[in-house]
Write an enzyme that holds these catalytic residues in place. Structure first.
Site, short mmCIF file in Angstrom:
data_model
loop_
_atom_site.label_atom_id
_atom_site.label_comp_id
_atom_site.label_asym_id
_atom_site.label_seq_id
_atom_site.Cartn_x
_atom_site.Cartn_y
_atom_site.Cartn_z
N GLY A 69 1.19 12.37 4.72
CA GLY A 69 0.22 11.28 4.57
C GLY A 69 0.30 10.60 3.21
O GLY A 69 -0.64 9.92 2.79
N TRP A 72 -0.14 6.73 3.21
CA TRP A 72 -1.56 6.36 3.39
C TRP A 72 -2.33 6.51 2.07
O TRP A 72 -3.03 5.59 1.64
CB TRP A 72 -2.15 7.25 4.48
CG TRP A 72 -3.50 6.87 4.97
CD1 TRP A 72 -4.18 5.71 4.71
CD2 TRP A 72 -4.35 7.64 5.82
NE1 TRP A 72 -5.39 5.71 5.35
CE2 TRP A 72 -5.51 6.89 6.05
CE3 TRP A 72 -4.22 8.89 6.43
CZ2 TRP A 72 -6.55 7.36 6.85
CZ3 TRP A 72 -5.25 9.36 7.23
CH2 TRP A 72 -6.41 8.60 7.44
N HIS A 132 6.44 15.25 -4.86
CA HIS A 132 6.37 16.36 -3.89
C HIS A 132 6.65 17.70 -4.56
O HIS A 132 6.71 18.73 -3.89
CB HIS A 132 7.41 16.16 -2.78
CG HIS A 132 7.19 14.96 -1.91
ND1 HIS A 132 5.96 14.62 -1.38
CD2 HIS A 132 8.05 14.00 -1.46
CE1 HIS A 132 6.09 13.53 -0.65
NE2 HIS A 132 7.34 13.13 -0.69
P1 A3P Z 1 3.99 10.50 11.85
O1 A3P Z 1 5.48 10.65 11.73
O2 A3P Z 1 3.35 11.71 12.47
O3 A3P Z 1 3.60 9.25 12.53
P2 A3P Z 1 4.41 10.40 4.37
O4 A3P Z 1 3.74 9.11 4.06
O5 A3P Z 1 3.90 11.55 3.58
O6 A3P Z 1 5.88 10.26 4.36
O7 A3P Z 1 3.97 10.76 5.84
C1 A3P Z 1 4.34 9.95 6.92
C2 A3P Z 1 3.38 10.19 8.06
O8 A3P Z 1 2.14 9.50 7.78
C3 A3P Z 1 3.91 9.58 9.35
O9 A3P Z 1 3.39 10.42 10.38
C4 A3P Z 1 3.28 8.20 9.33
O10 A3P Z 1 3.23 7.56 10.58
C5 A3P Z 1 1.89 8.52 8.80
N1 A3P Z 1 1.22 7.37 8.18
C6 A3P Z 1 1.76 6.37 7.45
N2 A3P Z 1 0.82 5.49 7.06
C7 A3P Z 1 -0.35 5.93 7.57
C8 A3P Z 1 -1.69 5.43 7.53
N3 A3P Z 1 -1.99 4.30 6.90
N4 A3P Z 1 -2.64 6.14 8.15
C9 A3P Z 1 -2.35 7.29 8.81
N5 A3P Z 1 -1.10 7.80 8.89
C10 A3P Z 1 -0.10 7.15 8.27
#
Ligand code: A3P
Length: 326
Positions: A69, A72, A132
């Site tokens: 996440g 986000w 990370h």
């Molecule tokens: P999924 O692959 O399960 O859809 P990171 O940003 O740490 O790389 O994580 C990516 C994950 O967060 C992906 O999950 C992505 O779709 C999800 N993600 C990206 N933007 C988001 C948002 N605004 N709200 C919720 N989830 C989000």
């Protein structure tokens, strides 16, 4: 300074000849450095950070395991911190991807540390960085209580993290490599031999640090954020030193931030459909690869009952004495 940097480069080259190694998902070597499996450029980056990163007491670090996440949280932290500077109709996030709003520290080289070592402008404005790396790897100058630095950590159900990693890897996989099966990534993840792994050690490091210093480390869970994003926006704003005022609350600011940074909104933006992020190692990552489904429980579409039991068992064993439940 340059001499010092040269020394770090030499130490890094020497280390690579000594560290345990294993193949990562891209079929190149991962190395076990300070308890974490990393690619060589990330090891160089943490060594440089340990030796050359100058913190400011107002720095705020977004920390997470990959695919938990981060995108986000990046958007939320940037939007919350700059909410009086930018109008939502003419906002930087409409023109650049969340990964271009503030730097990730994991692929830095000496010259880049000169950039991150610049003073914040204005002088009291927090600088935002993402990483990370494990908590215990971060320079003690930033983790010690007197540093003033703060950390936001987001964790996510390891089963959804694993599924997200698999999709992300498939998306970025060079065409000449053989396909990457879900079983392969599943085994690597469970064994901990995956980029930034083992997942459980990284999470626990931040969880324990957050228990010890709750003022310094804000620990979020992706699933709880999905359930109640508004509460999390308010907590974030307060933690970052810019609490939502009563007037803002009444004007609907919290809702606006939540909607602006929502998965649906960010994914729909042209910049996130067609734009890309150029990482510090030169790799170009399409912004759309950071937006897939954004759901809780997508693992149900990928894991067999047996796979689910294996991960849940590891999670139970690793977390049982920590008080952390996912
Ligand atoms: P999924 O692959 O399960 O859809 P990171 O940003 O740490 O790389 O994580 C990516 C994950 O967060 C992906 O999950 C992505 O779709 C999800 N993600 C990206 N933007 C988001 C948002 N605004 N709200 C919720 N989830 C989000």
């Amino acid at each position: 300074d340059e001499e010092e940097e040269q020394k770090t480069l030499q130490q890094h080259a020497q280390l690579l000849t000594e560290l345990p190694k294993a193949l990562g998902t891209f079929e190149t070597d991962l190395y076990l450095y300070q308890g974490m499996w990393l690619y060589p450029d990330a090891i160089l980056s943490i060594m440089l950070m340990q030796n050359h990163f100058n913190h400011h007491p107002t720095d705020i670090f977004l920390t997470s395991f990959m695919k938990s996440g981060t995108t986000w949280l990046r958007s939320l932290m940037f939007t919350i911190l700059n909410r009086s500077r930018f109008d939502f109709s003419n906002h930087p996030l409409l023109r650049k991807g969340p990964h271009d709003c503030f730097p990730v520290l994991d692929l830095y080289k000496p010259k880049d540390y000169n950039i991150t070592n610049t003073k914040p402008l204005p002088s009291n404005s927090p600088r935002l960085f993402a990483t990370h790396f494990a908590y215990k790897m971060l320079p003690s100058s930033i983790t010690e209580p007197s540093s003033g630095c703060k950390f936001v950590y987001v964790c996510r159900d390891p089963k959804d993290v694993l599924v997200s990693i698999w999709h992300f890897n498939i998306g970025l996989r060079p065409k000449e490599l053989p396909p990457l099966s879900f079983e392969q990534v599943f085994n690597m993840f469970c064994e901990g031999v995956i980029e930034y792994g083992p997942y459980w050690d990284q999470v626990l490091g931040f969880w324990n640090a957050a228990l010890e210093s709750p003022d310094k480390i804000l620990f979020f869970k992706y699933e709880e954020m999905k359930r109640d994003p508004e509460v999390h926006v308010k907590k974030l704003a307060e933690f970052m030193g810019l609490p939502i005022s009563i007037q803002e609350e009444e004007s609907g600011m919290v809702k606006k931030i939540v909607e602006f940074c929502s998965f649906e909104h960010l994914k729909s933006l042209e910049i996130n459909k067609t734009g890309s992020h150029k990482a510090n190692n030169g790799n170009v990552v399409p912004n759309q690869s950071f937006f897939r489904k954004g759901e809780v429980g997508d693992w149900k579409c990928h894991l067999t009952e047996e796979m689910k039991d294996r991960i849940d068992r590891i999670t139970y064993d690793k977390f049982k004495d920590s008080g952390l439940t996912l």
